[in-house]
Design a protein around this motif. Sequence first.
Motif, PDB file in Angstrom:
ATOM      1  N   ASP A  69       2.435   8.626  -3.970  1.00 51.13           N
ATOM      2  CA  ASP A  69       3.156   9.503  -5.120  1.00 51.13           C
ATOM      3  C   ASP A  69       4.202  10.567  -4.208  1.00 51.13           C
ATOM      4  O   ASP A  69       3.719  11.015  -3.240  1.00 51.13           O
ATOM      5  CB  ASP A  69       2.213  10.202  -5.795  1.00 51.13           C
ATOM      6  CG  ASP A  69       2.715  10.972  -7.099  1.00 51.13           C
ATOM      7  OD1 ASP A  69       3.078  12.338  -6.805  1.00 51.13           O
ATOM      8  OD2 ASP A  69       3.102  10.533  -8.046  1.00 51.13           O
ATOM      9  N   LEU A 125      -4.003   5.822   1.738  1.00 49.71           N
ATOM     10  CA  LEU A 125      -3.165   4.458   1.712  1.00 49.71           C
ATOM     11  C   LEU A 125      -3.622   3.530   2.456  1.00 49.71           C
ATOM     12  O   LEU A 125      -3.648   2.243   1.951  1.00 49.71           O
ATOM     13  CB  LEU A 125      -1.815   4.953   2.124  1.00 49.71           C
ATOM     14  CG  LEU A 125      -1.091   6.040   1.535  1.00 49.71           C
ATOM     15  CD1 LEU A 125       0.172   6.434   2.073  1.00 49.71           C
ATOM     16  CD2 LEU A 125      -0.637   5.324  -0.055  1.00 49.71           C
ATOM     17  N   ASP A 131       3.796   1.435  -1.142  1.00 50.10           N
ATOM     18  CA  ASP A 131       4.417   1.539  -2.680  1.00 50.10           C
ATOM     19  C   ASP A 131       3.554   2.414  -3.509  1.00 50.10           C
ATOM     20  O   ASP A 131       4.109   2.787  -4.625  1.00 50.10           O
ATOM     21  CB  ASP A 131       4.696   0.111  -3.195  1.00 50.10           C
ATOM     22  CG  ASP A 131       5.727  -0.549  -2.487  1.00 50.10           C
ATOM     23  OD1 ASP A 131       6.536   0.053  -1.845  1.00 50.10           O
ATOM     24  OD2 ASP A 131       5.764  -1.704  -2.497  1.00 50.10           O
ATOM     25  N   THR A 132       2.266   2.702  -3.316  1.00 44.79           N
ATOM     26  CA  THR A 132       1.246   3.450  -4.141  1.00 44.79           C
ATOM     27  C   THR A 132       1.343   4.854  -3.859  1.00 44.79           C
ATOM     28  O   THR A 132       1.076   5.676  -4.610  1.00 44.79           O
ATOM     29  CB  THR A 132      -0.016   2.862  -4.065  1.00 44.79           C
ATOM     30  OG1 THR A 132      -0.393   3.296  -2.864  1.00 44.79           O
ATOM     31  CG2 THR A 132      -0.083   1.404  -4.194  1.00 44.79           C
ATOM     32  N   LEU A 137       1.079  -1.151   0.014  1.00 38.32           N
ATOM     33  CA  LEU A 137       0.086  -0.137   0.043  1.00 38.32           C
ATOM     34  C   LEU A 137       0.715   1.292   0.037  1.00 38.32           C
ATOM     35  O   LEU A 137       0.532   2.200  -0.694  1.00 38.32           O
ATOM     36  CB  LEU A 137      -0.767   0.082   1.235  1.00 38.32           C
ATOM     37  CG  LEU A 137      -1.815  -1.144   1.271  1.00 38.32           C
ATOM     38  CD1 LEU A 137      -2.691  -1.117   2.685  1.00 38.32           C
ATOM     39  CD2 LEU A 137      -2.963  -0.932   0.146  1.00 38.32           C
TER      40      LEU A 137
END
Length: 333
Positions: free
Chosen positions: A239, A257, A236-237, A234
């Motif tokens: 920005d 997240l 890693d998503t 999670l």
Amino acid sequence: MTLGSRIAWDDTVLPFQLDASDIRGRVARLDGVLEDVLKQHDYPALIEGLVAEMCLLTALIGETMKLQWKLSLQVRGSGGPVRLIATDYYGPTEDGQPGRIRAYAAYDKDTLDLNADAFEQIGKGYFAILIDQGEGTQPYQGITPLAGGSLSACAETYFAQSEQIPTRFSLTHGRSTLPGEGEHWRAGGVMLQHMPKASPLMHKDGPSGEDGLLAAEDILDDDEGENWRRANMLLDTVDALELIGPTVQPTDLLVRLFHEEQPRVYDPQPVTFGCTCSADRVRQSLSIYSAKDIKTMTTDEGIVTADCQFCGAHYEFQPETLGFEAVSSDGAE
């Protein structure tokens, strides 16, 4: 504090917990405090970036410091032009007061390659954390070799190897320009930690990290490992603009997240630039020297000088006022 709350993003560390995963964490963004740290020096951009990353790590880790405790982070290099990056975090003097951060770097400007990878300029060396709980206590120090290709990876290795606490950092930093504002440094990041256990599991196949060091996966059982991997996927998503930008609230970021992990936030901790140097502290540090030793430190002008590496403050003393044979304490400027 509820997840819908609106708080100031800048120069704040927001602690949180993921109740469904037994994971805790912090969200931080540095803005003015980072500018205050860096303006004390005239570093090239490559060094500023390393100091910015180190300050962000310090803020995220230092949020756990109790009143008047001190956290110090150091990266010491060998074989590269970057010899030292040092930061201090001073816990608040009172409840509700900000934590204070200071930092500096030592490097060889003649061999520094401004076009090379910043972390590679450190070479071999070690990452160290020191915690000072105050007078009457023994400071704690932990050291691990540099590993992983970034300062944040070094910190992750430290927590796995020295503390047996799975830890993950997602950090970003850079120079930013907003409408109506000049260009300046900003940094933001998220830290995740699995709740510590009394007896961490050691993987039967041995350490899986770089150079035989422990990694997070080596100290989690199957269920904990699944929770840890899910939280990291999670994260890693995220920005970079969500971490560093001024328009995304930290509570909104956590909901985006980790909403399925049941995030719960706590009171935020403000941070600011702060240096503790003073003439009295310099005098105390020189109190172990004899008059003969002090004479070797005396300039042709007949004074002893000292400069703070963190804030650049300049001090001048009459030599007879220094050391264990001092005749007075007058004359500091």
